[in-house]
Design a protein around this motif. Structure first.
Motif, short mmCIF file in Angstrom:
data_model
loop_
_atom_site.label_atom_id
_atom_site.label_comp_id
_atom_site.label_asym_id
_atom_site.label_seq_id
_atom_site.Cartn_x
_atom_site.Cartn_y
_atom_site.Cartn_z
N PHE A 89 0.85 -1.20 0.00
CA PHE A 89 0.00 0.00 0.00
C PHE A 89 0.88 1.24 0.00
O PHE A 89 1.32 1.68 1.07
CB PHE A 89 -0.91 -0.01 1.23
CG PHE A 89 -1.62 -1.32 1.43
CD1 PHE A 89 -2.75 -1.63 0.70
CD2 PHE A 89 -1.15 -2.25 2.34
CE1 PHE A 89 -3.39 -2.84 0.87
CE2 PHE A 89 -1.77 -3.47 2.53
CZ PHE A 89 -2.90 -3.77 1.79
N PRO A 90 1.13 1.82 -1.17
CA PRO A 90 2.07 2.95 -1.25
C PRO A 90 1.67 4.08 -0.29
O PRO A 90 0.51 4.50 -0.27
CB PRO A 90 1.94 3.41 -2.70
CG PRO A 90 1.32 2.28 -3.43
CD PRO A 90 0.55 1.48 -2.46
N GLY A 91 2.62 4.51 0.50
CA GLY A 91 2.37 5.65 1.38
C GLY A 91 1.51 5.36 2.60
O GLY A 91 1.11 6.28 3.30
N ARG A 92 1.19 4.11 2.84
CA ARG A 92 0.30 3.79 3.96
C ARG A 92 0.88 2.65 4.79
O ARG A 92 1.55 1.77 4.26
CB ARG A 92 -1.07 3.36 3.43
CG ARG A 92 -1.90 4.50 2.88
CD ARG A 92 -2.47 5.32 4.03
NE ARG A 92 -3.40 6.34 3.59
CZ ARG A 92 -3.07 7.56 3.20
NH1 ARG A 92 -1.81 7.91 3.13
NH2 ARG A 92 -4.00 8.43 2.85
#
Lengths: 510, 287
Positions: A175-178
């Protein structure tokens, strides 16, 4: 192979009156049925132990239902009782949810991703080790041909666990950025068409993401889920991480309504899915729904017709048509319609309907009496709507619930057999002239789960694929599944995806 | 010289690229916090809503088929147009009692938010699409695409910023929308329609209605040709109503009620994904 082909049609004209085909072999007809008599080739089931009575699997133990009520699981090919299994009531569901909650608070998400993954790998391996036993059980309990349960259901179920096991310690890359967090206790309700496989689709991603599970298998096919419970035990999976409660719709409703469940994952009919969505209104429970479908299977006139015929057969007759993503609406371009339909009828003649445990069987038993009656009703509805019905001339066993492969021509878009999911080996056939008409017809149902396109032209695949609203687009193939491949519907076919990286989303929050 | 008498604007709605009044001809009074009359706004009906859904559905095919690059440019163009007219929006917010300084920050943040989402249009499927290594001889890829027609229920707070924060992620991926504007101050949303009209946004992609929420939420959330609801109203009864209505046609719902619309967290691609469907395509590999 040459002696399996007979030139039983005059070379200068075709039986269906269509223009003379140009392919040198297209007037040849495969006629396996009259040339080959298949001897019975039953899979031996003598080593498979099915207990006479199964209990719930709660907190790592098999426990009797509080109210002491049991239901019967029936072999749809013989109509004989295979075993009894517990009927879950609110008390049973509550103790399963409590066990799952305890495991969630105390153990499972607190393990490292790597350790969680190793448990899931163990489970995958143990399914592989007991694969033949599971396949036979699946065919006995659900009526599906052993060839399918042996080659599709069980290996895929193991593959889903294997795939998601590897995600457990890599979630930060998904989950990019999470930073993903688990949800808690997941209530999971699965259907009878792919009992073990649907269990794998549900449990594997839930465990990989650190959730605990209360799962209810369908009331007509609970046995492989209970054998899976044995694997949970044998693998040393911490108690309460997976709990299996058996029962029918009421038991499922108890899970959906339980206040301590954080997420519901349901696969089943659109009708029940809508009830679940309504029940969950105003709550904070997350949910995913994999619901019905009425998949269009579009054959353009430049398609490789013989391949398309195989695809159409697989699209609608795979698993007796008990497939939510079945290609149950054939849309064929006018110029090849007559040829294709004739080829389809010829191919249908070769399908063997009968004993699910026979390795030659193509189409097994309809899963239950209720479903058998439902299909029969739809056949009547189709005839009453003025459609023309064609069934292959095969013999079907006297006992058990069997349905001949069936196609309906002369149907229109508004017919019930075109709009409603039959969930049986019943195909409707419509024609179209232009790609735009095909797309219009393809999209004209409330569903949007899967569709097929057959053409030799790549650009046509992409253009048609873009325009059709469905979660899966099989081009020049049909009914293919893989753990890395997301699956799920548009519109009334549900929401959320299962499988692949996308299948992790429904089990995490940020 | 006598002081010039200002020309007041008649606030209408924005549907299908036109500025119709409510079919009912009803209006309601919009006042500032002191109770002073600012304008009459349209009090839209179920019929207005249905017309707006038709407009949104009609626009969906073209908008969702535009190239991602083109949609990005159109979103950027909206920001350009808003920048040029920012004084109008500052004044409109001031009319409703917002301090000039705060109004200016709201307009600036709204413009920048449009730019943020303009940039996502051609990146979302790169970041969230996948090529899936299936075990059989097939090429298999998954890509997100627009859900369809989205109903947006905007809050009263920060009426320009909140509306744009909800519209931008929805239309960036190719959805079209109907927005039920702030009830207490719908004026910036209506004026935003004028900006859209001058911004190459095809008619029907964004449809702006005003009126009483209580008269519209029920119809919007139960409309079968609406694919998703993006709701900012926190009230439990409203949420429950929306969810229940959504179940009629398995509509997606997303409830989003932040306290602070200025926060940078509202700029994230997951809001775009919320209104997208993943489509997976298979094709055999072979000679």
């Amino acid at each position: 192979m040459s002696d399996t082909i007979s030139t039983n049609q005059p070379v200068d004209k075709t039986t269906n009156g269509s223009p003379k085909p140009t392919s040198p072999n297209s007037d040849l007809k495969f006629d396996f049925a009259s040339f080959w008599e298949y001897s019975a080739a039953p899979e031996s089931s003598d080593f498979v132990e099915i207990d006479p009575k199964y209990n719930h699997f709660i907190n790592g133990e098999f426990v009797a239902p509080v109210k002491g009520r049991y239901m019967k699981s029936i072999n749809p090919a013989t109509e004989k009782v295979l075993c009894e299994f517990a009927e879950g009531t609110s008390e049973d569901v509550d103790s399963a949810v409590k066990a799952a909650r305890k495991a969630y608070d105390k153990t499972w998400p607190k393990l490292s991703g790597k350790e969680r993954g190793k448990y899931i790998f163990r489970i995958a391996r143990m399914i592989q080790e007991r694969a033949r036993e599971f396949a036979i059980t699946e065919s006995m309990d659900g009526g599906k041909p052993i060839r399918e349960s042996r080659d599709v259901d069980v290996p895929l179920a193991a593959a889903y666990f294997f795939y998601y096991a590897g995600w457990a310690d890599k979630l930060e890359y998904a989950f990019p950025g999470r930073k993903p967090k688990s949800l808690g206790v997941c209530g999971q309700i699965i259907p009878w068409n792919f009992p073990l496989l649907m269990l794998a689709w549900k449990i594997a991603p839930a465990l990989a993401t650190g959730n605990t599970v209360v799962l209810k298998p369908a009331e007509s096919t609970p046995i492989t889920a209970l054998k899976f419970a044995e694997i949970c035990k044998d693998s040393g999976l911490p108690e309460g991480v997976v709990n299996i409660v058996t029962g029918a719709g009421q038991t499922g409703s108890e899970i959906v309504n339980h206040p301590d469940v954080n997420k519901i994952a349901f696969t089943g009919s659109t009708k029940v899915g809508k009830i679940i969505q309504k029940t969950l209104a105003g709550t904070d429970k997350k949910f995913t729904l994999e619901l019905g479908g009425k998949g269009p299977n579009i054959v353009f006139e430049d398609a490789p017709l013989d391949q398309a015929v195989e695809g159409i057969i697989n699209a609608i007759f795979f698993n007796q048509g008990h497939v939510c993503c079945a290609g149950s609406r054939l849309l064929v371009q006018e110029g090849v319609a007559d040829t294709l339909i004739q080829k389809l009828k010829d191919r249908m003649e070769t399908l063997i309907v009968g004993d699910p445990l026979d390795k030659n069987t193509d189409i097994g038993a309809i899963n239950s009496k209720a479903q058998f009656e439902r299909i029969q009703q739809y056949l009547e509805i189709g005839l009453n709507e003025g459609a023309e019905m064609y069934q292959s001339s095969c013999n079907v066993p006297e006992n058990g619930y069997f349905c001949k492969p069936t196609i309906f021509t002369n149907v229109s878009q508004s017919n019930r057999i075109v709009q409603e999911e039959i969930f049986g080996p019943v195909l409707t056939i419509q024609t179209f002239r232009t790609p735009a008409e095909a797309i219009e017809k393809a999209n004209n149902t409330p569903y949007g789960l899967a569709s097929g396109i057959w053409t030799d032209k790549g650009s046509k695949i992409f253009k048609t694929g873009q325009s059709i609203r469905s979660g899966v687009m099989w081009s020049n193939t049909y009914n293919k599944f893989d753990p890395t491949s997301p699956f799920g519907g548009y519109n009334e076919s549900g929401m959320g995806r299962e499988g692949g990286l996308h299948g992790l989303y429904p089990y995490v929050k940020f | 010289m006598a002081e010039r008498l200002e020309v007041l604007k008649t606030y209408k709605t924005y549907v299908g690229g036109k500025f119709p009044r409510s079919e009912s001809d009803r209006t309601y009074r919009v006042t500032n916090p002191k109770g002073t009359h600012i304008a009459n706004a349209c009090r839209c009906t179920r019929k207005d809503l249905r017309d707006a859904v038709v407009a949104a559905r009609t626009a969906f095919g073209d908008w969702s088929n535009r190239s991602a690059y083109n949609r990005g440019q159109v979103l950027y163009r909206i920001a350009e147009m808003l920048e040029g007219r920012k004084e109008q929006f500052v004044k409109e917010l001031e009319l409703a009692g917002v301090k000039e300084k705060d109004a200016r920050v709201e307009v600036h943040t709204a413009i920048d938010r449009l730019i943020y989402f303009a940039g996502w249009t051609d990146k979302i499927s790169q970041v969230f699409g996948t090529v899936n290594p299936v075990a059989s001889a097939h090429f298999n890829f998954s890509s997100p695409e627009a859900t369809g027609v989205v109903g947006i229920i905007a809050p009263d707070k920060n009426p320009l910023l909140s509306a744009i924060s909800m519209i931008a992620p929805v239309i960036a991926s190719g959805n079209t929308c109907i927005i039920v504007s702030s009830e207490t101050n719908p004026l910036p949303a209506v004026s935003f329609g004028e900006v859209l009209h001058a911004s190459d946004v095809p008619g029907g992609v964004i449809n702006i209605l005003t009126g009483y929420r209580s008269e519209m939420v029920d119809s919007l959330s139960s409309h079968k040709d609406v694919n998703a609801i993006f709701n900012s109203i926190e009230e439990p009864e409203t949420r429950k109503l929306i969810d229940e209505n959504a179940s009629i046609s398995v509509k997606r719902t997303s409830h989003y009620s932040p306290d602070d619309w200025f926060a940078v967290e509202h700029e994230n691609p997951y809001l775009v994904l919320e209104f997208m469907e993943t489509k997976t395509t298979w094709h055999p590999v072979g000679f």
